[in-house]
Design an enzyme around this catalytic site. Sequence first.
Site, PDB file in Angstrom:
ATOM      1  N   GLY A 265       2.031  -6.801  -4.673  1.00 17.98           N
ATOM      2  CA  GLY A 265       2.978  -7.085  -3.600  1.00 17.98           C
ATOM      3  C   GLY A 265       2.353  -8.089  -2.648  1.00 17.98           C
ATOM      4  O   GLY A 265       1.482  -8.878  -3.049  1.00 17.98           O
ATOM      5  N   SER A 266       2.753  -8.022  -1.398  1.00 16.14           N
ATOM      6  CA  SER A 266       2.307  -9.066  -0.471  1.00 16.14           C
ATOM      7  C   SER A 266       0.893  -8.788   0.054  1.00 16.14           C
ATOM      8  O   SER A 266       0.431  -7.648   0.101  1.00 16.14           O
ATOM      9  CB  SER A 266       3.299  -9.192   0.685  1.00 16.14           C
ATOM     10  OG  SER A 266       3.406  -7.956   1.342  1.00 16.14           O
ATOM     11  N   VAL A 269       0.550  -6.305   3.188  1.00 18.55           N
ATOM     12  CA  VAL A 269       0.701  -4.877   2.876  1.00 18.55           C
ATOM     13  C   VAL A 269      -0.573  -4.358   2.196  1.00 18.55           C
ATOM     14  O   VAL A 269      -1.086  -3.290   2.529  1.00 18.55           O
ATOM     15  CB  VAL A 269       1.954  -4.633   1.997  1.00 18.55           C
ATOM     16  CG1 VAL A 269       1.967  -3.214   1.456  1.00 18.55           C
ATOM     17  CG2 VAL A 269       3.228  -4.909   2.800  1.00 18.55           C
ATOM     18  N   GLU A 293      -2.922  -7.098  -6.641  1.00 15.34           N
ATOM     19  CA  GLU A 293      -2.556  -8.490  -6.951  1.00 15.34           C
ATOM     20  C   GLU A 293      -1.520  -8.880  -5.916  1.00 15.34           C
ATOM     21  O   GLU A 293      -0.481  -8.219  -5.790  1.00 15.34           O
ATOM     22  CB  GLU A 293      -2.014  -8.607  -8.378  1.00 15.34           C
ATOM     23  CG  GLU A 293      -3.039  -8.241  -9.453  1.00 15.34           C
ATOM     24  CD  GLU A 293      -4.327  -9.057  -9.395  1.00 15.34           C
ATOM     25  OE1 GLU A 293      -4.308 -10.196  -8.888  1.00 15.34           O
ATOM     26  OE2 GLU A 293      -5.380  -8.545  -9.827  1.00 15.34           O
ATOM     27  N   GLU A 425       3.167 -18.715   2.200  1.00 20.23           N
ATOM     28  CA  GLU A 425       3.983 -18.237   1.068  1.00 20.23           C
ATOM     29  C   GLU A 425       5.416 -18.017   1.557  1.00 20.23           C
ATOM     30  O   GLU A 425       5.639 -17.299   2.537  1.00 20.23           O
ATOM     31  CB  GLU A 425       3.435 -16.922   0.498  1.00 20.23           C
ATOM     32  CG  GLU A 425       4.215 -16.498  -0.749  1.00 20.23           C
ATOM     33  CD  GLU A 425       3.752 -15.185  -1.377  1.00 20.23           C
ATOM     34  OE1 GLU A 425       3.660 -14.172  -0.666  1.00 20.23           O
ATOM     35  OE2 GLU A 425       3.506 -15.181  -2.603  1.00 20.23           O
TER      36      GLU A 425
HETATM   37  N1  LIG Z   1      -0.400 -11.544  -7.645  1.00 21.33           N
HETATM   38  C1  LIG Z   1       0.510 -10.982  -8.421  1.00 21.33           C
HETATM   39  O1  LIG Z   1       0.281 -10.673  -9.589  1.00 21.33           O
HETATM   40  C2  LIG Z   1       1.872 -10.705  -7.857  1.00 21.33           C
HETATM   41  C3  LIG Z   1       2.907 -10.376  -8.719  1.00 21.33           C
HETATM   42  C4  LIG Z   1       4.165 -10.114  -8.183  1.00 21.33           C
HETATM   43  C5  LIG Z   1       4.383 -10.213  -6.823  1.00 21.33           C
HETATM   44  N2  LIG Z   1       3.355 -10.549  -6.013  1.00 21.33           N
HETATM   45  C6  LIG Z   1       3.556 -10.700  -4.573  1.00 21.33           C
HETATM   46  O2  LIG Z   1       4.464  -9.696  -4.124  1.00 21.33           O
HETATM   47  C7  LIG Z   1       5.216 -10.174  -3.017  1.00 21.33           C
HETATM   48  C8  LIG Z   1       6.690  -9.988  -3.290  1.00 21.33           C
HETATM   49  O3  LIG Z   1       6.996  -8.660  -3.600  1.00 21.33           O
HETATM   50  P1  LIG Z   1       7.566  -7.644  -2.511  1.00 21.33           P
HETATM   51  O4  LIG Z   1       8.460  -8.367  -1.553  1.00 21.33           O
HETATM   52  O5  LIG Z   1       8.109  -6.478  -3.252  1.00 21.33           O
HETATM   53  O6  LIG Z   1       6.217  -7.245  -1.757  1.00 21.33           O
HETATM   54  P2  LIG Z   1       5.984  -6.175  -0.591  1.00 21.33           P
HETATM   55  O7  LIG Z   1       4.556  -6.268  -0.211  1.00 21.33           O
HETATM   56  O8  LIG Z   1       7.003  -6.309   0.466  1.00 21.33           O
HETATM   57  O9  LIG Z   1       6.261  -4.759  -1.315  1.00 21.33           O
HETATM   58  C9  LIG Z   1       5.461  -4.315  -2.384  1.00 21.33           C
HETATM   59  C10 LIG Z   1       5.500  -2.800  -2.405  1.00 21.33           C
HETATM   60  O10 LIG Z   1       4.860  -2.298  -1.235  1.00 21.33           O
HETATM   61  C11 LIG Z   1       5.721  -1.401  -0.546  1.00 21.33           C
HETATM   62  N3  LIG Z   1       5.451  -1.531   0.884  1.00 21.33           N
HETATM   63  C12 LIG Z   1       6.061  -2.319   1.789  1.00 21.33           C
HETATM   64  N4  LIG Z   1       5.492  -2.174   3.011  1.00 21.33           N
HETATM   65  C13 LIG Z   1       4.498  -1.282   2.855  1.00 21.33           C
HETATM   66  C14 LIG Z   1       3.519  -0.737   3.732  1.00 21.33           C
HETATM   67  N5  LIG Z   1       3.457  -1.098   5.012  1.00 21.33           N
HETATM   68  N6  LIG Z   1       2.625   0.132   3.218  1.00 21.33           N
HETATM   69  C15 LIG Z   1       2.654   0.474   1.920  1.00 21.33           C
HETATM   70  N7  LIG Z   1       3.564   0.007   1.034  1.00 21.33           N
HETATM   71  C16 LIG Z   1       4.467  -0.867   1.498  1.00 21.33           C
HETATM   72  C17 LIG Z   1       7.111  -1.859  -0.942  1.00 21.33           C
HETATM   73  O11 LIG Z   1       8.054  -0.835  -0.741  1.00 21.33           O
HETATM   74  C18 LIG Z   1       6.911  -2.208  -2.398  1.00 21.33           C
HETATM   75  O12 LIG Z   1       6.946  -1.062  -3.201  1.00 21.33           O
HETATM   76  C19 LIG Z   1       4.831 -11.630  -2.873  1.00 21.33           C
HETATM   77  O13 LIG Z   1       3.878 -11.762  -1.855  1.00 21.33           O
HETATM   78  C20 LIG Z   1       4.231 -11.972  -4.224  1.00 21.33           C
HETATM   79  O14 LIG Z   1       3.339 -13.064  -4.211  1.00 21.33           O
HETATM   80  C21 LIG Z   1       2.111 -10.788  -6.488  1.00 21.33           C
END
Ligand SMILES: NC(=O)c1ccc[n+]([C@@H]2O[C@H](COP(=O)([O-])OP(=O)(O)OC[C@H]3O[C@@H](n4cnc5c(N)ncnc54)[C@H](O)[C@@H]3O)[C@@H](O)[C@H]2O)c1
Length: 541
Positions: A265-266, A269, A293, A425
């Site tokens: 995810g991001s 987070v 990641e 990003e």
């Molecule tokens: N490097 C990689 O392999 C890869 C692959 C896919 C996506 N990404 C990244 O993911 C991001 C996009 O995905 P997204 O919008 O779902 O990301 P996000 O970080 O918003 O959410 C990811 C997960 O974390 C949870 N989450 C959100 N806030 C949280 C918190 N404060 N504490 C704990 N968990 C929390 C979300 O509910 C979700 O399940 C982009 O930054 C992208 O670059 C990276």
Amino acid sequence: MSKAISKVPAVINEPVKAYIPGSDEVKSLIATYKKMWKEKTEIPMIIGGKEVKTDKKIKLSSPQDHQHNFGFYFEGDMSHVDQAIGSALAAKSKWNALGWEHRASIFLKAAELIAGPYRDIINAATMIGQSKNVHQTEIDAACEFIDFLRFNVEFMTEMYAEQPVSDKGIWNRVEYRPLEGFCFAVTPFNFTAISGNLPTCMALMGNVVVWKPSDKQVYSAKVIMDVLKEAGLPDGVINMIFTDGKETAEKVLAHPDFAGLHFTGSTKVFQGMWKMIGDNIHNYKSYPRIVGETGGKDFVMVHPSANVEAVATGLVRGAFEYQGQKCSAASRAYIPKSLWNDVKAVMEAQIKTIKIGSPEDPSNFVNAVIDKNSFEKCKGYIDRANAASDANVIIGGKYDDSKGWFVHPTVIETINPYYESIVEEIFGPILTVYIYEDENWNETLKLVDTSTQYSLTGSIFAQDRYAIEEAYKALENASGNFYINDKPTGAVVGQQPFGGSRASGTNDKAGSKMNLLRWVSVRSIKETFVSPKDYKYPYLG
Ligand SMILES: NC(=O)c1ccc[n+]([C@@H]2O[C@H](COP(=O)([O-])OP(=O)(O)OC[C@H]3O[C@@H](n4cnc5c(N)ncnc54)[C@H](O)[C@@H]3O)[C@@H](O)[C@H]2O)c1
Ligand SMILES: N[C@@H](CCC=O)C(=O)O
């Protein structure tokens, strides 16, 4: 336990279906999409193998038509997090004791189910819930997920076969135990395959898992759990909860039996979760494994010797496929002045032909961004670029939220290599280009390396072999996946292990043995066949 050292079936990448217009495969997929679009699916959490419904029913709407309600999911609270941890821990000893062949069989069967009877269903769920076109959903929800499942089984057996040497009279062995306690998988919205891989690869290695998918990927997450149940995954091994991310993390990461975090995810987070783990370090029974990641600001660096059509195509596909919502998406490009007019002309000609709309019409190349937040974020970058003195929207720039969250493929040109859209990003269909003087090749390489905090993917386009070598060396640490004369997206499991470093993650390479190693704790065993009976060295008589 097995009485043989068995080999798993040989693995090759799942072939990507072509979905030629009018073919039976496209008809079948679109018919499934239309049927599922009308169903008002109710999606419960799955804890200890049981469906868990609450009185908090959350409406699911599709990015391509935000007024269309295709179902509901049941949101849980912290009591469900406790239940999920309890179910995982209760399932642990039986799952741990099961022979590896049985674990392998379950996930190989899941791969077959997705390749066959569930292919249209998981693809249609991804198209409806995450707004992916037919090709993008096929390479993700079907092929990449199938590849993760099959290749991980192969990697597990290769790992198990790696054994130490033994001196005369002794036998040394290692065994790859699952982590003590339970693991936590937190997954993003943008790849069904990633959300399936994170919990399943930990379970394959014998771990029990609490899985919190993104609230924007709930529909395809449900299909994943359906498949795993049909494949025979025992109750409690993977527990799927729909709970608030931050609160859940606070609870899970404070638990003494927490053993490992598998996050995608991001960046922000992930950093928050890492900090929580640090704050709890005295509470744990073992040091937890942390794999994350995260975000990217992926570059395309172009040398004056590059082929113009290859560059323009790499940029159009790299930046705009799945609306730029790939962590690997090309989002910044550095183009020499001598090539820029030609590259721009080819890009303009290609982008003019791009159709935008719902994935229900397979001829739409660009679909909707995931939600209102994402739409507003993209709109903000476009509006500010239109008003900026050091940046200009040169292609696209239109957006329309009247029906769905549609943002047109957009190219911003900037004269400032630190302009916001070339270093931050965005996660949308917005590419920023910086045009450099041809003689400034070396300075521009430095800029690519240092101007963002990320290091996920990147490409070099050049015909000149010396230039390729220069970029290869200068950008050694600027990406975890480096492409030569290709777009920076589309890594294939088993072919290009995927992941980045710096602010892009721990670079544990999803879908590889390196990642699986993080979910085991190795025990070394030395057996002495004839034990010494006297303490004295030979020279002591
Ligand atoms: N490097 C990689 O392999 C890869 C692959 C896919 C996506 N990404 C990244 O993911 C991001 C996009 O995905 P997204 O919008 O779902 O990301 P996000 O970080 O918003 O959410 C990811 C997960 O974390 C949870 N989450 C959100 N806030 C949280 C918190 N404060 N504490 C704990 N968990 C929390 C979300 O509910 C979700 O399940 C982009 O930054 C992208 O670059 C990276
Ligand atoms: N593995 C995918 C990106 C996953 C991130 O979103 C790719 O290589 O394009």
